[in-house]
Design a protein around this motif. Sequence first.
Motif, PDB file in Angstrom:
ATOM      1  N   GLN A 133      35.227  37.723  32.297  1.00 11.17           N
ATOM      2  CA  GLN A 133      35.988  36.928  31.335  1.00 11.17           C
ATOM      3  C   GLN A 133      37.247  37.650  30.854  1.00 11.17           C
ATOM      4  O   GLN A 133      37.958  37.139  29.999  1.00 11.17           O
ATOM      5  N   ALA A 134      37.519  38.860  31.396  1.00 11.08           N
ATOM      6  CA  ALA A 134      38.635  39.653  30.889  1.00 11.08           C
ATOM      7  C   ALA A 134      39.966  38.943  31.064  1.00 11.08           C
ATOM      8  O   ALA A 134      40.863  39.029  30.209  1.00 11.08           O
ATOM      9  N   THR A 135      40.102  38.195  32.193  1.00 15.67           N
ATOM     10  CA  THR A 135      41.379  37.510  32.433  1.00 15.67           C
ATOM     11  C   THR A 135      41.630  36.423  31.414  1.00 15.67           C
ATOM     12  O   THR A 135      42.782  36.061  31.157  1.00 15.67           O
ATOM     13  N   ARG A 136      40.572  35.916  30.809  1.00 16.14           N
ATOM     14  CA  ARG A 136      40.730  34.848  29.825  1.00 16.14           C
ATOM     15  C   ARG A 136      41.181  35.394  28.477  1.00 16.14           C
ATOM     16  O   ARG A 136      41.485  34.620  27.578  1.00 16.14           O
ATOM     17  N   TYR A 137      41.205  36.705  28.360  1.00 13.49           N
ATOM     18  CA  TYR A 137      41.707  37.326  27.128  1.00 13.49           C
ATOM     19  C   TYR A 137      43.136  37.849  27.303  1.00 13.49           C
ATOM     20  O   TYR A 137      43.585  38.710  26.559  1.00 13.49           O
ATOM     21  N   GLY A 138      43.817  37.310  28.302  1.00 10.02           N
ATOM     22  CA  GLY A 138      45.212  37.666  28.488  1.00 10.02           C
ATOM     23  C   GLY A 138      45.428  38.924  29.301  1.00 10.02           C
ATOM     24  O   GLY A 138      46.515  39.510  29.248  1.00 10.02           O
ATOM     25  N   ILE A 139      44.422  39.369  30.049  1.00  9.56           N
ATOM     26  CA  ILE A 139      44.562  40.585  30.854  1.00  9.56           C
ATOM     27  C   ILE A 139      44.759  40.173  32.301  1.00  9.56           C
ATOM     28  O   ILE A 139      43.952  39.428  32.865  1.00  9.56           O
ATOM     29  N   ALA A 140      45.826  40.658  32.904  1.00 11.09           N
ATOM     30  CA  ALA A 140      46.122  40.321  34.294  1.00 11.09           C
ATOM     31  C   ALA A 140      45.080  40.929  35.219  1.00 11.09           C
ATOM     32  O   ALA A 140      44.409  41.910  34.891  1.00 11.09           O
ATOM     33  N   THR A 141      44.958  40.315  36.408  1.00 10.20           N
ATOM     34  CA  THR A 141      43.937  40.762  37.358  1.00 10.20           C
ATOM     35  C   THR A 141      44.155  42.213  37.777  1.00 10.20           C
ATOM     36  O   THR A 141      43.205  43.008  37.856  1.00 10.20           O
ATOM     37  N   ASP A 142      45.431  42.598  38.066  1.00 10.09           N
ATOM     38  CA  ASP A 142      45.708  43.988  38.457  1.00 10.09           C
ATOM     39  C   ASP A 142      45.307  44.959  37.352  1.00 10.09           C
ATOM     40  O   ASP A 142      44.754  46.031  37.610  1.00 10.09           O
ATOM     41  N   GLU A 143      45.577  44.575  36.123  1.00  6.72           N
ATOM     42  CA  GLU A 143      45.213  45.453  35.014  1.00  6.72           C
ATOM     43  C   GLU A 143      43.703  45.532  34.858  1.00  6.72           C
ATOM     44  O   GLU A 143      43.157  46.596  34.518  1.00  6.72           O
ATOM     45  N   VAL A 144      43.015  44.422  35.100  1.00 10.73           N
ATOM     46  CA  VAL A 144      41.544  44.443  35.040  1.00 10.73           C
ATOM     47  C   VAL A 144      41.004  45.452  36.048  1.00 10.73           C
ATOM     48  O   VAL A 144      40.085  46.232  35.755  1.00 10.73           O
ATOM     49  N   ASN A 145      41.576  45.454  37.263  1.00 15.46           N
ATOM     50  CA  ASN A 145      41.121  46.406  38.281  1.00 15.46           C
ATOM     51  C   ASN A 145      41.347  47.848  37.830  1.00 15.46           C
ATOM     52  O   ASN A 145      40.511  48.728  38.055  1.00 15.46           O
ATOM     53  N   ARG A 146      42.513  48.087  37.208  1.00 13.08           N
ATOM     54  CA  ARG A 146      42.789  49.454  36.728  1.00 13.08           C
ATOM     55  C   ARG A 146      41.846  49.833  35.594  1.00 13.08           C
ATOM     56  O   ARG A 146      41.404  50.980  35.496  1.00 13.08           O
ATOM     57  N   ARG A 147      41.543  48.861  34.734  1.00 18.36           N
ATOM     58  CA  ARG A 147      40.586  49.136  33.663  1.00 18.36           C
ATOM     59  C   ARG A 147      39.202  49.444  34.234  1.00 18.36           C
ATOM     60  O   ARG A 147      38.495  50.342  33.750  1.00 18.36           O
TER      61      ARG A 147
END
Length: 693
Positions: A133-147
């Motif tokens: 659900q991270a993308t639904r909180y305004g986090i881009a997919t690339d950033e999710v991968n880095r996180r």
Amino acid sequence: MGHGNRLTGLDPTRLRRWLLLFFLALLIPSGVLIRQSYSQLKWEAFHQYRLQAEALSARIDDRLRRLVNSEENRRFSDYAFLVVSGDPGAGFLQRSALSNYPVDSSVPGVIGYFQVDDTGRFSTPLLPAEPEQATRYGIATDEVNRRLALHERLQQILGENRLVRSNGSGRDRTPSGKEVEQTPGEPSPGVPAVGLSDSGSGSAMEAERADQPQAAFDRLTEKFSKRQQAQAPAATAQLGRVEDLKLDRRFESRLAGEQVVAPAEEQQRGAQRSVRKERGVLPVPAPVVDADQAVRPPASQAGVRIHTFESELDPFEFSLLDSGHLVLFRKVWRDGRRLVQGLLIERQPFLQATVADLFRESALSGMSELTLAYRGDLFSTFRGKNAQGYYSRAEELSGALLYRNRLAAPLSEMELIYSIRQLPAGPGGRLVLWVAATLLLVLCGGFYLLYRLGLRQIELARQQQDFVSAISHELKTPLTSIRMYGEMLREGWASEEKKRSYYDYIHDESERLTRLINNVLQLARMTRNGLVLECRPAGVTELLDGIRSKIASAVERAGFELRLQVDEAAAGAVVKIDSDSFSQIMINLVDNALKFSRGAAIRRIDITAALERDNRLVFTVRDYGPGVPRDQMKKIFRLFYRSENEPTRETIGTGIGLALVSQLATAMGGRVEVINQRPGAAFRVIFPVCASP
């Protein structure tokens, strides 16, 4: 005479010993005084640098304490992805300050924040409970991968240090559908929580961890025994132990009354750190919000349950992990459950920003080195500004121990050790060294000059004693002969044939006594600076004619032939000299030639006058005897010098004739020199010409 006897009884060896004793008698007390002065200056310099080290340690400690306090002030709920802002009944849901990426922290070198619950589940504020659900909180997919990658890195570092269960290998998909590495038996990277289990270890310790998942954090702050310290991993003891340091502790030992650990004030500050209670709220579960926007209307109207709770937060604790990373963590008690919250820190950036930069900005970095120790293990060294290279073991650290200090809690296991390779004594020390060098130079110079003066006085006393012996001999022998021949003539014991030879002998001896007395009187006048010469122009021919009349009979009676020769160029030359002094010079030179060439095969004395270049007139007296040894050519013109020892001498003389020749020639503006011929020796008396034909 008594003084002369004392000098003649003192040989050069005894003179050296007495002077050396006198030299040491002056040098040793002076050296002790200078050493004490220099040591006192170094002691004062040590105090000054120690005060600087104390001030620097206080700055480092204060900076670290402020960083720790900034983390202490974080609320329990900050370690969650979503938090409630404002009043719990009408607040807004928003992302935690610790959920920012890249990680934003006032602590240098922070890798990331983490939380471990009582079941051993690992989580970070970087991701929500449901990572997909991270993308639904305004986090881009690339950033999710880095996180996710940072999440796994944190988990892996803690796992390598046996604080949580680390990831293995395998593949799974991120919320964006991208394949990533995954360890078999482990949750996918999208699952931010993982529990500890005993699989893969097979040891009793792992079984214990399964029962008490957070026990590993408790062991981080346990006191190590000496045996455990000896078995410490290389990552925490890169340079060895504090006991291995070969530092000079002389100055430190004089400060026995001072503390070498944390001051009482710092210990008191550490003791004031206590358990803190706070009230907090968390959404259960957190709703999905649009990017970068809070949720409205209030949470109670949005159908989101708000859990209000009270928690107890222990003070932060600090530890150096086996992997070389630093960890700052605290234990939190909530609803009867214990959780661990903390942050992982890269050691080098952290120490660089908090310790090394402050050290290199200080004046201490110009002459000292700073070593960090953790639980007695040396693990990092910061060298001065001008230092080169690095240390690989404790034995390479040298110099004097300047200051030791433990940091305040929670970093109280870390110790700062200042060492100074060469303790400068400051401007006062340089002055003392200059004074010492000057004093040593004066003493050595005085010792040398006194030694040379003593040698000259010993030699002069010996020569004077020889002179007294020689003059006694020179006076007694002719006087005895004159008396004997006079008595024979008075009593009529001599025949008419021998009377002539007796009269000639009495005349010759009288002449020799006259020359001897004239030399002694001349020497006395020159010694008293009473010599007055009346230099007048005189022609060469006139001078040599006067000399012929004075020395011809003596030369003939000695069985020698006298030859006088004047060059055409020199015949009309005029020199400005004192006639009587010139006659005395030539008589002494002829007398010296007769004495030292008695056994010569050629019994002749040559006196010549020649005009040489540079308008110089040279009078030469040459004999055909053995000549003058090369090592004595300059010595023979010294007063009282004789080439033979007094008890073994074969020639007559007092040792003042040639000395008078040299002094009289110099007084008239000329000079005398000797040149060996084959055979014989030639004495040259050189005068400047005042008029020439």
